[in-house]
Write a protein that holds these residues in place. Structure first.
Motif, PDB file in Angstrom:
ATOM      1  N   MET A   8       0.851  -1.185   0.000  1.00 16.62           N
ATOM      2  CA  MET A   8       0.000   0.000   0.000  1.00 16.62           C
ATOM      3  C   MET A   8       0.896   1.247   0.000  1.00 16.62           C
ATOM      4  SD  MET A   8      -3.130   1.392   0.311  1.00 16.62           S
ATOM      5  CE  MET A   8      -4.154   0.041   0.821  1.00 16.62           C
ATOM      6  N   ILE A   9       0.647   2.112  -0.961  1.00 17.88           N
ATOM      7  CA  ILE A   9       1.318   3.408  -1.017  1.00 17.88           C
ATOM      8  C   ILE A   9       0.331   4.434  -0.474  1.00 17.88           C
ATOM      9  CG2 ILE A   9       2.328   5.153  -2.524  1.00 17.88           C
ATOM     10  CD1 ILE A   9       3.038   2.819  -4.457  1.00 17.88           C
ATOM     11  N   ASP A  10       0.744   5.166   0.537  1.00 19.56           N
ATOM     12  CA  ASP A  10      -0.107   6.159   1.203  1.00 19.56           C
ATOM     13  C   ASP A  10       0.270   7.541   0.694  1.00 19.56           C
ATOM     14  OD1 ASP A  10      -1.805   7.416   3.055  1.00 19.56           O
ATOM     15  OD2 ASP A  10      -0.242   7.429   4.597  1.00 19.56           O
ATOM     16  N   LYS A  11      -0.634   8.170  -0.051  1.00 19.41           N
ATOM     17  CA  LYS A  11      -0.347   9.472  -0.657  1.00 19.41           C
ATOM     18  C   LYS A  11      -1.344  10.517  -0.163  1.00 19.41           C
ATOM     19  CE  LYS A  11      -0.095  11.983  -4.990  1.00 19.41           C
ATOM     20  NZ  LYS A  11      -0.375  12.024  -6.400  1.00 19.41           N
ATOM     21  N   ILE A  12      -0.852  11.728   0.046  1.00 16.20           N
ATOM     22  CA  ILE A  12      -1.680  12.882   0.369  1.00 16.20           C
ATOM     23  C   ILE A  12      -1.689  13.779  -0.867  1.00 16.20           C
ATOM     24  CG2 ILE A  12      -1.967  14.874   1.888  1.00 16.20           C
ATOM     25  CD1 ILE A  12      -2.216  12.128   3.294  1.00 16.20           C
ATOM     26  N   ALA A  13      -2.872  14.236  -1.291  1.00 16.76           N
ATOM     27  CA  ALA A  13      -2.966  15.032  -2.518  1.00 16.76           C
ATOM     28  C   ALA A  13      -3.788  16.293  -2.301  1.00 16.76           C
ATOM     29  CB  ALA A  13      -3.582  14.198  -3.636  1.00 16.76           C
ATOM     30  N   TRP A  14      -3.460  17.315  -3.083  1.00 17.84           N
ATOM     31  CA  TRP A  14      -4.169  18.584  -3.057  1.00 17.84           C
ATOM     32  C   TRP A  14      -5.184  18.586  -4.182  1.00 17.84           C
ATOM     33  CZ3 TRP A  14      -2.099  23.812  -5.130  1.00 17.84           C
ATOM     34  CH2 TRP A  14      -2.901  24.861  -4.676  1.00 17.84           C
TER      35      TRP A  14
ATOM     36  N   PHE B  29      -9.313   7.718  -1.899  1.00 14.80           N
ATOM     37  CA  PHE B  29      -9.548   6.898  -3.078  1.00 14.80           C
ATOM     38  C   PHE B  29      -8.415   5.888  -3.222  1.00 14.80           C
ATOM     39  CE2 PHE B  29     -11.156  11.168  -3.481  1.00 14.80           C
ATOM     40  CZ  PHE B  29     -12.465  10.973  -3.883  1.00 14.80           C
ATOM     41  N   GLU B  30      -8.733   4.671  -3.672  1.00 13.34           N
ATOM     42  CA  GLU B  30      -7.728   3.627  -3.856  1.00 13.34           C
ATOM     43  C   GLU B  30      -7.776   3.083  -5.273  1.00 13.34           C
ATOM     44  OE1 GLU B  30      -8.060   0.554  -0.922  1.00 13.34           O
ATOM     45  OE2 GLU B  30      -7.689   1.937   0.739  1.00 13.34           O
ATOM     46  N   ALA B  31      -6.566   2.787  -5.803  1.00 13.45           N
ATOM     47  CA  ALA B  31      -6.456   2.219  -7.154  1.00 13.45           C
ATOM     48  C   ALA B  31      -5.106   1.536  -7.298  1.00 13.45           C
ATOM     49  CB  ALA B  31      -6.594   3.316  -8.205  1.00 13.45           C
ATOM     50  N   GLN B  32      -4.969   0.751  -8.366  1.00  9.29           N
ATOM     51  CA  GLN B  32      -3.679   0.164  -8.717  1.00  9.29           C
ATOM     52  C   GLN B  32      -2.674   1.308  -8.886  1.00  9.29           C
ATOM     53  OE1 GLN B  32      -2.264  -2.967  -9.292  1.00  9.29           O
ATOM     54  NE2 GLN B  32      -0.383  -1.895  -9.819  1.00  9.29           N
ATOM     55  N   ALA B  33      -1.492   1.154  -8.298  1.00 10.43           N
ATOM     56  CA  ALA B  33      -0.447   2.183  -8.397  1.00 10.43           C
ATOM     57  C   ALA B  33       0.208   2.123  -9.774  1.00 10.43           C
ATOM     58  CB  ALA B  33       0.587   1.982  -7.307  1.00 10.43           C
TER      59      ALA B  33
ATOM     60  N   VAL C  75      -0.213  -3.722  -6.215  1.00 14.19           N
ATOM     61  CA  VAL C  75       0.291  -2.604  -5.413  1.00 14.19           C
ATOM     62  C   VAL C  75      -0.727  -1.472  -5.525  1.00 14.19           C
ATOM     63  CG1 VAL C  75       2.136  -0.925  -5.055  1.00 14.19           C
ATOM     64  CG2 VAL C  75       2.692  -3.261  -5.765  1.00 14.19           C
ATOM     65  N   VAL C  76      -1.295  -1.102  -4.384  1.00  9.47           N
ATOM     66  CA  VAL C  76      -2.386  -0.131  -4.348  1.00  9.47           C
ATOM     67  C   VAL C  76      -1.886   1.204  -3.810  1.00  9.47           C
ATOM     68  CG1 VAL C  76      -4.624   0.372  -3.259  1.00  9.47           C
ATOM     69  CG2 VAL C  76      -4.111  -1.938  -4.070  1.00  9.47           C
TER      70      VAL C  76
END
Length: 130
Positions: A1-7, A66-70, A77-78
């Motif tokens: 799991m990749i945890d990303k913060i987005a604007w 939101f989650e998706a394939q990276a 890998v999500v």
């Protein structure tokens, strides 16, 4: 799991997108947190690095997860993208690893990452993206 913060920055029915150096797809500006960072601290740091503007921490509001394939990673890998809206000061300028920034509408859906497509669909359904 990749945890990303987005604007999630919307103006006039379009959303601000960024394209990293060497990549072909756009994504929402932001990135991964560093150890011990809060979502807001990550948002402020990443947007300063990528777009040379200052996010107003008091204005940061959650706008969905939101989650998706990276993109660019092996199957399974999500990426989990937690979006925030926020006010800013300064002039938006591509910096650091960013090659290009652009205002994107729903017609640009094919130009964004897998997670971006899910976010675009949500924004279209809620009437925020034209």
């Amino acid at each position: 799991m990749i945890d990303k913060i987005a604007w999630l920055h919307l103006v006039g029915g379009q959303v601000l997108g960024a394209r990293s150096r060497g990549k072909t797809v756009f994504y929402l500006p932001g990135g991964k947190r560093e150890p011990g960072e809060t979502d807001t601290e990550t948002l402020i740091r990443e947007i300063r690095e990528e777009l040379t503007v200052e996010i107003d921490p008091a204005s940061a509001e959650p706008a969905g997860t939101f989650e998706a394939q990276a993109d660019g990673h092996g199957s399974g890998v999500v990426v989990r993208t937690t979006c925030y809206t926020a006010e800013y000061t300064g002039t938006l300028t591509a910096s650091s690893e960013i090659d290009e920034i652009a205002w994107l509408g729903y017609a640009d859906r094919d130009r964004v990452s897998a997670a971006g497509k899910i976010i675009f669909d949500h924004l279209r359904e809620t009437g925020l993206l034209r």
